[in-house]
Design a protein around this motif. Structure first.
Motif, PDB file in Angstrom:
ATOM      1  N   SER A  45      49.249  53.079  18.126  1.00  0.00           N
ATOM      2  CA  SER A  45      47.781  53.180  18.061  1.00  0.00           C
ATOM      3  C   SER A  45      47.310  54.461  18.753  1.00  0.00           C
ATOM      4  O   SER A  45      48.009  55.040  19.594  1.00  0.00           O
ATOM      5  N   PHE A  46      46.106  54.893  18.352  1.00  0.00           N
ATOM      6  CA  PHE A  46      45.539  56.098  18.968  1.00  0.00           C
ATOM      7  C   PHE A  46      45.254  55.855  20.454  1.00  0.00           C
ATOM      8  O   PHE A  46      45.377  56.750  21.291  1.00  0.00           O
ATOM      9  N   GLU A  47      44.956  54.616  20.772  1.00  0.00           N
ATOM     10  CA  GLU A  47      44.693  54.244  22.173  1.00  0.00           C
ATOM     11  C   GLU A  47      45.957  54.416  23.013  1.00  0.00           C
ATOM     12  O   GLU A  47      45.895  54.949  24.133  1.00  0.00           O
ATOM     13  N   LEU A  48      47.112  54.003  22.488  1.00  0.00           N
ATOM     14  CA  LEU A  48      48.363  54.128  23.227  1.00  0.00           C
ATOM     15  C   LEU A  48      48.756  55.594  23.390  1.00  0.00           C
ATOM     16  O   LEU A  48      49.243  56.009  24.456  1.00  0.00           O
ATOM     17  N   ILE A  49      48.521  56.388  22.357  1.00  0.00           N
ATOM     18  CA  ILE A  49      48.833  57.821  22.457  1.00  0.00           C
ATOM     19  C   ILE A  49      48.023  58.463  23.585  1.00  0.00           C
ATOM     20  O   ILE A  49      48.564  59.216  24.415  1.00  0.00           O
ATOM     21  N   ASN A  50      46.719  58.143  23.628  1.00  0.00           N
ATOM     22  CA  ASN A  50      45.857  58.698  24.693  1.00  0.00           C
ATOM     23  C   ASN A  50      46.257  58.170  26.064  1.00  0.00           C
ATOM     24  O   ASN A  50      46.189  58.888  27.063  1.00  0.00           O
ATOM     25  N   LYS A  51      46.723  56.901  26.096  1.00  0.00           N
ATOM     26  CA  LYS A  51      47.118  56.314  27.385  1.00  0.00           C
ATOM     27  C   LYS A  51      48.332  57.046  27.941  1.00  0.00           C
ATOM     28  O   LYS A  51      48.430  57.292  29.149  1.00  0.00           O
ATOM     29  N   VAL A  52      49.290  57.422  27.090  1.00  0.00           N
ATOM     30  CA  VAL A  52      50.458  58.172  27.560  1.00  0.00           C
ATOM     31  C   VAL A  52      50.021  59.526  28.102  1.00  0.00           C
ATOM     32  O   VAL A  52      50.483  59.966  29.162  1.00  0.00           O
ATOM     33  N   ARG A  53      49.127  60.206  27.348  1.00  0.00           N
ATOM     34  CA  ARG A  53      48.667  61.526  27.807  1.00  0.00           C
ATOM     35  C   ARG A  53      47.947  61.403  29.147  1.00  0.00           C
ATOM     36  O   ARG A  53      48.201  62.180  30.084  1.00  0.00           O
ATOM     37  N   ASN A  54      47.016  60.457  29.251  1.00  0.00           N
ATOM     38  CA  ASN A  54      46.239  60.303  30.494  1.00  0.00           C
ATOM     39  C   ASN A  54      47.146  59.926  31.658  1.00  0.00           C
ATOM     40  O   ASN A  54      46.986  60.450  32.771  1.00  0.00           O
ATOM     41  N   GLN A  55      48.074  59.015  31.422  1.00  0.00           N
ATOM     42  CA  GLN A  55      48.970  58.580  32.492  1.00  0.00           C
ATOM     43  C   GLN A  55      49.845  59.739  32.948  1.00  0.00           C
ATOM     44  O   GLN A  55      50.086  59.934  34.146  1.00  0.00           O
ATOM     45  N   GLY A  56      50.304  60.587  32.009  1.00  0.00           N
ATOM     46  CA  GLY A  56      51.127  61.736  32.372  1.00  0.00           C
ATOM     47  C   GLY A  56      50.332  62.784  33.124  1.00  0.00           C
ATOM     48  O   GLY A  56      50.811  63.357  34.126  1.00  0.00           O
ATOM     49  N   ASP A  57      49.120  63.075  32.638  1.00  0.00           N
ATOM     50  CA  ASP A  57      48.276  64.069  33.332  1.00  0.00           C
ATOM     51  C   ASP A  57      47.957  63.600  34.746  1.00  0.00           C
ATOM     52  O   ASP A  57      47.965  64.407  35.704  1.00  0.00           O
ATOM     53  N   LEU A  58      47.655  62.317  34.917  1.00  0.00           N
ATOM     54  CA  LEU A  58      47.335  61.770  36.242  1.00  0.00           C
ATOM     55  C   LEU A  58      48.534  61.894  37.172  1.00  0.00           C
ATOM     56  O   LEU A  58      48.383  62.211  38.357  1.00  0.00           O
ATOM     57  N   PHE A  59      49.779  61.660  36.636  1.00  0.00           N
ATOM     58  CA  PHE A  59      50.971  61.770  37.475  1.00  0.00           C
ATOM     59  C   PHE A  59      51.184  63.221  37.925  1.00  0.00           C
ATOM     60  O   PHE A  59      51.516  63.474  39.087  1.00  0.00           O
ATOM     61  N   LEU A  60      50.959  64.202  37.030  1.00  0.00           N
ATOM     62  CA  LEU A  60      51.112  65.609  37.417  1.00  0.00           C
ATOM     63  C   LEU A  60      50.119  65.999  38.505  1.00  0.00           C
ATOM     64  O   LEU A  60      50.443  66.780  39.417  1.00  0.00           O
ATOM     65  N   LYS A  61      48.936  65.447  38.406  1.00  0.00           N
ATOM     66  CA  LYS A  61      47.888  65.772  39.386  1.00  0.00           C
ATOM     67  C   LYS A  61      48.173  65.125  40.738  1.00  0.00           C
ATOM     68  O   LYS A  61      48.029  65.773  41.793  1.00  0.00           O
ATOM     69  N   HIS A  95      52.667  66.645  22.168  1.00  0.00           N
ATOM     70  CA  HIS A  95      52.007  67.636  21.302  1.00  0.00           C
ATOM     71  C   HIS A  95      52.225  67.308  19.829  1.00  0.00           C
ATOM     72  O   HIS A  95      51.463  67.797  18.978  1.00  0.00           O
ATOM     73  N   ASP A  96      53.281  66.507  19.533  1.00  0.00           N
ATOM     74  CA  ASP A  96      53.558  66.143  18.138  1.00  0.00           C
ATOM     75  C   ASP A  96      52.604  65.080  17.613  1.00  0.00           C
ATOM     76  O   ASP A  96      52.601  64.791  16.406  1.00  0.00           O
ATOM     77  N   TYR A  97      51.870  64.457  18.493  1.00  0.00           N
ATOM     78  CA  TYR A  97      50.950  63.393  18.105  1.00  0.00           C
ATOM     79  C   TYR A  97      49.535  63.962  17.955  1.00  0.00           C
ATOM     80  O   TYR A  97      49.153  64.904  18.658  1.00  0.00           O
ATOM     81  N   PRO A  98      48.722  63.422  17.060  1.00  0.00           N
ATOM     82  CA  PRO A  98      47.356  63.929  16.823  1.00  0.00           C
ATOM     83  C   PRO A  98      46.468  63.771  18.072  1.00  0.00           C
ATOM     84  O   PRO A  98      46.633  62.815  18.837  1.00  0.00           O
ATOM     85  N   LYS A  99      45.490  64.685  18.147  1.00  0.00           N
ATOM     86  CA  LYS A  99      44.614  64.684  19.337  1.00  0.00           C
ATOM     87  C   LYS A  99      43.223  64.173  19.015  1.00  0.00           C
ATOM     88  O   LYS A  99      42.441  63.899  19.921  1.00  0.00           O
ATOM     89  N   THR A 100      42.926  64.070  17.720  1.00  0.00           N
ATOM     90  CA  THR A 100      41.603  63.563  17.321  1.00  0.00           C
ATOM     91  C   THR A 100      41.777  62.316  16.466  1.00  0.00           C
ATOM     92  O   THR A 100      42.850  62.064  15.914  1.00  0.00           O
ATOM     93  N   GLN A 101      40.682  61.540  16.353  1.00  0.00           N
ATOM     94  CA  GLN A 101      40.732  60.308  15.578  1.00  0.00           C
ATOM     95  C   GLN A 101      40.997  60.603  14.095  1.00  0.00           C
ATOM     96  O   GLN A 101      41.779  59.915  13.447  1.00  0.00           O
TER      97      GLN A 101
END
Length: 528
Positions: free
Chosen positions: A77-93, A112-118
């Motif tokens: 799901s698009f929600e899961l894709i965004n959750k991975v990105r957000n969780q990774g960005d938060l860990f780097l920070k 980066h291989d996954y879409p960024k927009t709906q």
């Protein structure tokens, strides 16, 4: 002060228990993640409320679990894709110096291989789902084709059902559905017109598809459907007519195979099989005529092969031959000649009445009894050893078994002239020694006893003295010998010999003074 100290100790104890519990939960979450239980691992991680170091592991495991969940299902799901990105960005920070920073960066690089927009997500998901649908359809179509080619039609129908339930009911699947149902119908011995209607309807449905659907079949497949549909009955009356024709063809093939088997048995001289067959061929058919011929001749030839038969069998054979000549003699000249020859032989060489049969039996019994008596006079040939004191080495040969036979014996001493001379000069006595050949007839007294009477010639070594010449020593004198004895048969293989040999039998007969005989004995063995 005491109160504050107590509170401090209780707080440290609680923190120790909490830390131990968090470590256990963290280890449990790690094990679940390693086992591929990503959602269970996430639920376990949500139970942990620890300090910075524990929180770092919790956030890292969360990132990995969410990333692993991307591979579950056809497309995440698009929600899961965004959750991975957000969780990774938060860990780097939050953890810029973490030892797991490299792993998290690699995860974010793959995102980066996954879409960024709906909109991009919707387009990508539709494309991927379509590709996977086509891939699944190809797998199902391959399974259907392989089971069809292996003639495992039950498996083919089961896979076709799965394909239809998954929405894959296009012309390639319909083609195999049509072919499987036709094959099962064609192999079924009890076909129904309802099956024909179903197969024709399915075939016409495929042939009536739009151009795009029909284009997914090869030209050969389309032609095969057309030919099958065209060959099936168009009405119930036509179906019934074809069923009747099929039954008639099957009956004709059955008759052909039966007649071929009867002919083969007759040629192989398996006459009892030919006789036992029921001749249910049509009476006006060539097969009916030939089977009658085969059965009549089989009874005759079976009778010819028997040395012991009943008169009723002669009557049966004669009746069958006469019946054939009465009904079918004009239908086949070759068969007529064979049956006529058999009939002539039967009339000439077999009894024509019970009285003649009984007389033949009595004659045969006499011949058998005569043959038995001849067999009881068992001829034999033997060879063996026969001993006598004056000639201890002997070979005996005998033929007998009838009333008169013959025997021969040759015996000789072992001493040379030199040995005889030395014995004489050393002892001033003679040493017995002779050589003798006897031949003569034997007469059967009983099956186990034979009388032997024979004669022959021998040479006897003896002392001599010539006063006029003043010479003495050993010399040899020839003589005519006589022999009488018995052969005692102990069984099939062994015989005992006993007899007496008379030297100079001619002189003894003229003077009527018989000297003491040399008694002999021996054993022989039958070689025939």
């Amino acid at each position: 002060m005491k109160y504050l100290l107590t509170l401090f100790l209780l707080g440290m104890t609680f923190w120790g228990f909490a830390q131990a519990s968090n470590d256990e939960l963290l280890a449990q979450a790690k094990a679940q993640m390693d086992d591929g239980l990503y959602e269970e691992s996430i639920n376990t991680l949500n139970k942990i409320h620890g300090k910075t170091k524990t929180k770092e592991f919790v956030d890292y495991f969360m990132t990995v679990n969410y990333f692993k969940l991307l591979d579950n299902g056809d497309y995440p799901s698009f929600e899961l894709i965004n959750k991975v990105r957000n969780q990774g960005d938060l860990f780097l920070k939050n953890y810029p110096k973490s030892s797991n920073l490299g792993n998290v960066k690699r995860i974010l690089d793959k995102m980066h291989d996954y879409p960024k927009t709906q909109q991009g997500y919707d387009d990508t998901k539709n494309r991927i789902l379509q590709e996977k649908k086509i891939e699944r359809q190809q797998v199902l179509l391959t399974a259907i084709r392989k089971s069809y080619e292996a003639q495992d039609y039950v498996q083919s129908l089961a896979t076709i059902k799965v394909a239809k339930e998954s929405g894959y009911d296009e012309s390639p699947v319909q083609y195999y559905d049509f072919m499987v149902k036709y094959k099962l119908y064609d192999q079924n011995t009890s076909q129904t017109y309802h099956e024909v209607e179903s197969i024709v309807a399915l075939g016409n449905s495929i042939l009536g598809s739009d151009h795009n659907s029909l284009a997914k079949l090869s030209t050969a497949e389309v032609e095969k459907i057309k030919n099958i549909v065209a060959g099936l009955p168009k009405s119930l009356d036509e179906f019934r007519k074809k069923e009747e024709d099929k039954r008639a063809a099957a009956l004709a093939l059955q008759r052909q195979n039966k007649f071929a088997a009867i002919s083969a048995d007759y040629d192989a001289q398996e006459y009892y099989k030919v006789i036992s067959v029921i001749n249910d061929f049509p009476e006006n058919s060539l097969e009916y005529l030939k089977v009658n011929y085969f059965q009549a001749m089989s009874r005759y030839r079976q009778l010819k092969s028997q040395s012991d038969y009943e008169f009723s069998e002669v009557l049966t054979v004669r009746s069958n031959l006469q019946a054939y000549l009465g009904k079918y003699a004009d239908d086949n000249q070759t068969y007529k000649n064979d049956v006529t020859t058999a009939m002539d032989d039967l009339n000439k060489n077999y009894p024509s009445s019970q009285y003649a049969y009984d007389a033949l039996l009595k004659k045969r019994e006499k011949e058998e009894l005569k043959a038995l008596r001849r067999a009881n006079r068992k001829m034999f040939t033997n060879i063996g050893y026969e001993y006598g004191k004056l000639a201890p080495i002997g070979v005996r040969f005998e033929v007998g078994g009838g009333f008169v036979g013959f025997f021969t014996t040759i015996r000789y001493g072992l001493k040379t002239d030199r040995q005889l001379d030395e014995y004489y000069y050393n002892t001033n006595r003679s040493q017995p020694n002779k050589t003798e050949l006897i031949v003569g007839p034997n007469f059967k007294v009983a099956d186990w006893l034979l009388l032997n009477i024979g004669g022959g010639y021998g040479v006897y070594s003896h002392l001599y003295r010539n006063d006029y010449a003043q010479r003495d020593g050993y010399g040899r004198t020839g003589y005519f010998a006589g022999y009488g004895g018995l052969t005692l048969r102990l069984g099939t293989y062994v015989n005992l010999i006993g007899g007496a040999s008379l030297m100079a039998i001619d002189k003894q007969f003229s003077s009527k003074k018989f000297t003491q005989p040399e008694f002999t004995g021996g054993i022989t063995f039958n070689i025939r």
